[in-house]
Design a protein around this motif. Structure first.
Motif, mmCIF file in Angstrom:
data_model
loop_
_atom_site.group_PDB
_atom_site.id
_atom_site.type_symbol
_atom_site.label_atom_id
_atom_site.label_comp_id
_atom_site.label_asym_id
_atom_site.label_seq_id
_atom_site.Cartn_x
_atom_site.Cartn_y
_atom_site.Cartn_z
ATOM 1 N N SER A 180 0.828 -1.224 0.000
ATOM 2 C CA SER A 180 0.000 0.000 0.000
ATOM 3 C C SER A 180 0.857 1.267 0.000
ATOM 4 O O SER A 180 0.454 2.305 -0.508
ATOM 5 N N LYS A 181 2.084 1.178 0.552
ATOM 6 C CA LYS A 181 2.939 2.369 0.633
ATOM 7 C C LYS A 181 3.821 2.551 -0.600
ATOM 8 O O LYS A 181 4.429 3.584 -0.778
ATOM 9 N N GLN A 182 3.887 1.533 -1.448
ATOM 10 C CA GLN A 182 4.760 1.605 -2.626
ATOM 11 C C GLN A 182 4.036 2.197 -3.824
ATOM 12 O O GLN A 182 2.821 2.064 -3.953
ATOM 13 N N LYS A 183 4.832 2.827 -4.707
ATOM 14 C CA LYS A 183 4.273 3.304 -5.973
ATOM 15 C C LYS A 183 4.563 2.259 -7.051
ATOM 16 O O LYS A 183 5.579 1.561 -6.994
ATOM 17 N N LEU A 184 3.657 2.184 -8.020
ATOM 18 C CA LEU A 184 3.786 1.174 -9.071
ATOM 19 C C LEU A 184 5.110 1.304 -9.810
ATOM 20 O O LEU A 184 5.782 0.307 -10.094
ATOM 21 N N GLY A 185 5.514 2.554 -10.106
ATOM 22 C CA GLY A 185 6.776 2.788 -10.823
ATOM 23 C C GLY A 185 7.962 2.203 -10.094
ATOM 24 O O GLY A 185 8.853 1.592 -10.706
ATOM 25 N N ASP A 186 7.990 2.338 -8.748
ATOM 26 C CA ASP A 186 9.093 1.808 -7.939
ATOM 27 C C ASP A 186 9.146 0.282 -8.025
ATOM 28 O O ASP A 186 10.226 -0.311 -8.114
ATOM 29 N N VAL A 187 7.963 -0.360 -7.991
ATOM 30 C CA VAL A 187 7.915 -1.828 -8.062
ATOM 31 C C VAL A 187 8.422 -2.306 -9.420
ATOM 32 O O VAL A 187 9.207 -3.264 -9.512
ATOM 33 N N LEU A 188 8.013 -1.650 -10.492
ATOM 34 C CA LEU A 188 8.444 -2.030 -11.842
ATOM 35 C C LEU A 188 9.952 -1.863 -12.002
ATOM 36 O O LEU A 188 10.606 -2.666 -12.668
ATOM 37 N N LEU A 189 10.503 -0.812 -11.372
ATOM 38 C CA LEU A 189 11.952 -0.597 -11.415
ATOM 39 C C LEU A 189 12.682 -1.693 -10.646
ATOM 40 O O LEU A 189 13.694 -2.220 -11.099
ATOM 41 N N GLN A 190 12.161 -2.041 -9.464
ATOM 42 C CA GLN A 190 12.767 -3.098 -8.636
ATOM 43 C C GLN A 190 12.775 -4.442 -9.367
ATOM 44 O O GLN A 190 13.736 -5.199 -9.299
ATOM 45 N N GLN A 191 11.663 -4.731 -10.048
ATOM 46 C CA GLN A 191 11.548 -6.009 -10.758
ATOM 47 C C GLN A 191 12.421 -6.037 -12.017
ATOM 48 O O GLN A 191 12.636 -7.084 -12.614
ATOM 49 N N GLY A 192 12.910 -4.857 -12.433
ATOM 50 C CA GLY A 192 13.760 -4.794 -13.624
ATOM 51 C C GLY A 192 12.987 -4.807 -14.934
ATOM 52 O O GLY A 192 13.566 -5.023 -15.998
ATOM 53 N N TYR A 193 11.651 -4.572 -14.878
ATOM 54 C CA TYR A 193 10.850 -4.562 -16.106
ATOM 55 C C TYR A 193 11.129 -3.312 -16.941
ATOM 56 O O TYR A 193 11.009 -3.329 -18.167
ATOM 57 N N ILE A 194 11.450 -2.209 -16.269
ATOM 58 C CA ILE A 194 11.750 -0.952 -16.972
ATOM 59 C C ILE A 194 12.938 -0.284 -16.284
ATOM 60 O O ILE A 194 13.275 -0.617 -15.143
ATOM 61 N N THR A 195 13.564 0.659 -16.980
ATOM 62 C CA THR A 195 14.602 1.483 -16.348
ATOM 63 C C THR A 195 13.975 2.844 -16.033
ATOM 64 O O THR A 195 12.925 3.205 -16.582
ATOM 65 N N GLU A 196 14.645 3.589 -15.166
ATOM 66 C CA GLU A 196 14.123 4.903 -14.795
ATOM 67 C C GLU A 196 14.069 5.826 -16.011
ATOM 68 O O GLU A 196 13.151 6.625 -16.165
#
Length: 553
Positions: free
Chosen positions: A32-48
Motif C-alpha cells: 500500500s505504501k509503494q508506488k507502481l513505478g518503484d515496483v516495476l523498477l525493482q523487478q527490472g521490467y523498466i529502467t528509470e
C-alpha cells in the motif's frame, strides 16, 4: 494543471514497455505504501530513463536533469522538507504566481493539490528521476543547513564540549546523520573520513571506487571524529592507537550495520565506516551472477555431505556474500550450522555464529576445535589464515562435516599450492577438497545511459584469444543516475574448480600447478576472464572492467 488523468500502468502497457502479465504481477507485489513505478523498477521490467521518456512523450511534460539545473534555494522555504520527501518532489523556481516543481511521479495529483493549497501558487510540473530528486532534497534541504548550523556553533564555542557531540539537536549530529543518509542513498559500501593538512575529506566507496563527497574545514575535524567515536562506543580520549566499534542504525527505514575503524595518522585519526545493509544480507544463490553452468556446479558442491569448499579473492570481492548465500540455501531445521567469523558481518536466523577474539584466546583454530564438540553438520570458517586453522578444517571435513571457508589467493588453482605451503599433506588435501570458487566483482553498465559501440582492436584481440566471437559491445555514456560514471551496481565473475578423481590423483602425486592448470584447460574449465567476457557479450559490463580484475591467461 494536468487534466488528462491516465494511470501509469495503462501508459506503460500502451507504450509496449511492459506486458499485461508484468503489470498484473507488479500490482500483486506492490504494498500500500509503494508506488507502481518503484515496483516495476525493482523487478527490472523498466529502467528509470524509460519511465521518464514514456511519461514525457505520453503526457507532454518536459524532463529535466537536476544534476545540471540551477535550483533557486529561496523556494525551499515555500515547500516544506516533509512534503518534498513524502511526495518525492523538488521545488525549483518561482516565476510570478507559478511554482515550478520537479516530480518523479507527475501523476501524483494529490501532491500537486497539496502544494497548491499550502503555498497559494499555481503549479507547473516537470519530470526528474527519483534518484535526482532524492539527491537534490538532501543537498538543498539537509546538508547545507547542517553545515551552516555547525559553522555558527563553532564560531560561538571554540572548545569541543561533550554535549555538543552527544546532544540530540547538535548540528554535528545532524551533519553525521546526513552523511550516513547520503551514503545509503548512493549505495556506498564505505565512508572514509580522511584528515588532511588543511581540511577533512569525506569520501564514499561506491561500486568499489572511491569518490570525494565533500571537503570540510580543518576546525570541524575534532567534533566530527568525536561524534563518530561516540556512535561506536569508542574512547574519544584515546587517539594514539587504532580502535574498532560497531552499531546498528535505521536510515530511511533501512536497518544498517555500521562497522567503525579508527587509525592514527600524522594529521589526526582516519575513520572508515563500513555500511552493511541488513536488507541485502540474505542473498539468494541464483541472484549472484552465476552462469547456468556455474550455478549447477555450485549447488552440487554445497549439497555434498562432506568436504571443503573454498572461496578465494581479494578483500571486497564479495566472498562473504557468496558464503552467506550458500548458508542461506543450506539453512534448515534438520541441520546444525555453526560459523566462526572475524567479524560476524550479518547475523543469520537459525545459525550459530561465533565472533573471533584473539585477546582472550578465541582464534579461528580454537573456535573450530570447540565447534567440533557441538555436533555440527555444516561449519563455516570466516578465513583460513594459518596452518593450524587449515589442518583442523581438513580434519573436520574428513570426519563427516561440510566445511565452507575463504582463503586469499589470486585464482582457484593456486589455492592448492597455498594449502601445501601451509604444510597440509597432499593425501589429506586430496581426500578433503571438493571445490574452489574464485570470485571478483565488476561494475555493471548503467541501464539508463547504456549505448552500443564498435569493438576496439585490443578488444577484438582479447576475445579472439579466448576463442569467442562478438559483434558489438556496450558502454555507459554517463548520466545523473550513475553520477556520470557510466556504471551502476556490481556483478560477480566466477571461476569454479571442481576437484574430481583425476585432480585428486594429481594432488596426491604432487603435480605442479601448471600441470593441473593444463588439465583444467583440456577439460574446458571456464576461467575468470572467460566468465567476465561472457558478461561483456551479454551487455552487462565492459571489457575494461573485466581486464581490471582478471588476467588474460
Amino acid at each position: 494543471m494536468l487534466t488528462n488523468r491516465k494511470r501509469l500502468g495503462d501508459i506503460l502497457v500502451e507504450s509496449q514497455l511492459i506486458t499485461e502479465d508484468e503489470l498484473r504481477e507488479a500490482l500483486q507485489e506492490k504494498t500500500s505504501k509503494q508506488k507502481l513505478g518503484d515496483v516495476l523498477l525493482q523487478q527490472g521490467y523498466i529502467t528509470e530513463q524509460q519511465l521518464i521518456e514514456v511519461l514525457e512523450y505520453q503526457l507532454g511534460i518536459p524532463h529535466v536533469s537536476l544534476y545540471r539545473y540551477p535550483v533557486d534555494t529561496k523556494v525551499t522555504t515555500i515547500v516544506s522538507k516533509e512534503l518534498a520527501s513524502r511526495s518525492v518532489l523538488m521545488p525549483m523556481k518561482l516565476e510570478g504566481d507559478k511554482l515550478l516543481i520537479a516530480m518523479a511521479d507527475p501523476m501524483d495529483y494529490f501532491a500537486i493539490d497539496d502544494i497548491r493549497l499550502s503555498t497559494g501558487f499555481e503549479v507547473d510540473v516537470v519530470i526528474a528521476t527519483k534518484d535526482d530528486i532524492v539527491k537534490a532534497i538532501h543537498k538543498y534541504y539537509e546538508l547545507e543547513d547542517a553545515v551552516e548550523e555547525l559553522y555558527e556553533e563553532l564560531s560561538a564555542h571554540e572548545e569541543v564540549e561533550a554535549d555538543t557531540v552527544s546532544g540530540t539537536d547538535s548540528p554535528i549530529i545532524k551533519l553525521v546523520n546526513q552523511f550516513l543518509v547520503r551514503a545509503v542513498q548512493e549505495r556506498a559500501s564505505d565512508i572514509h573520513i580522511d584528515p588532511q593538512e588543511k581540511n577533512v575529506v569525506i569520501r564514499y566507496r561506491i561500486d568499489g571506487v572511491l569518490s570525494t563527497e565533500r571537503r570540510l574545514p580543518k576546525h570541524m575535524q575534532n567534533m566530527l571524529l568525536a561524534r563518530v567515536k561516540i556512535m561506536g562506543n569508542l574512547d574519544i580520549t584515546e587517539t594514539r592507537i587504532p580502535q574498532d566499534g560497531r552499531m546498528k542504525v535505521t536510515i530511511d527505514f533501512h536497518p544498517v550495520d555500521l562497522r567503525i575503524s579508527t587509525l592514527p595518522t600524522v594529521y589526526g585519526e582516519k575513520i572508515v565506516l563500513r555500511l552493511l545493509d541488513l536488507n541485502n544480507s540474505l542473498n539468494q544463490l541464483d541472484k549472484l551472477g552465476f552462469t547456468q553452468k556455474h550455478y549447477g556446479q555450485m549447488v552440487r558442491l554445497i549439497e555434498q555431505p562432506t568436504g571443503i569448499i573454498l572461496i578465494t579473492g581479494p578483500t571486497g570481492s564479495g566472498k562473504s556474500s557468496t558464503l552467506y548465500a550458500a548458508l542461506n540455501r543450506l539453512n534448515s531445521e534438520e541441520v546444525n550450522i555453526i560459523t566462526v567469523e572475524d567479524p560476524v558481518e550479518y547475523q543469520l536466523e537459525g545459525i550459530n555464529q561465533i565472533q573471533v577474539n584473539p585477546k582472550i584466546g578465541m582464534t579461528f583454530a580454537s573456535g573450530l576445535r570447540s565447534i567440533l564438540r557441538q555436533d555440527p553438520d555444516i561449519i563455516m570458517v570466516g578465513e583460513i589464515r594459518d596452518a593450524e586453522t587449515a589442518e583442523i578444517a581438513v580434519r573436520a571435513s574428513l570426519t563427516g562435516h561440510l566445511v565452507l571457508s575463504t582463503i586469499h589467493t589470486n585464482d582457484s588453482i593456486s589455492t592448492i599450492s597455498r594449502l601445501k605451503d601451509m604444510d597440509i599433506e597432499p593425501f589429506l588435501l586430496a581426500a578433503s577438497l571438493s571445490g574452489i570458487v574464485s570470485q571478483r566483482l565488476v561494475r555493471k553498465i548503467c541501464r539508463d545511459c547504456k549505448k552500443e559501440r564498435e569493438l576496439t582492436v585490443r578488444e577484438r584481440a582479447v576475445f579472439s584469444r579466448r576463442g569467442m566471437e562478438i559483434e558489438k559491445v556496450y558502454h555507459g555514456e554517463g548520466c545523473p543516475t550513475c553520477n556520470m560514471t557510466g556504471y551502476r551496481g556490481r556483478i560477480a565473475c566466477h571461476e569454479i574448480f571442481v576437484v574430481n578423481d583425476e585432480i585428486k590423483q594429481m594432488i596426491m602425486n604432487d603435480k605442479s600447478s601448471h600441470d593441473i592448470f593444463q588439465y583444467a584447460i583440456n577439460q574446458g574449465m571456464m576461467f575468470l576472464i572467460d566468465d567476465g567476457l561472457a558478461k561483456v557479450k551479454q551487455g552487462l559490463t565492459t571489457t575494461e572492467e573485466v581486464l581490471r580484475v582478471a588476467a588474460d591467461k
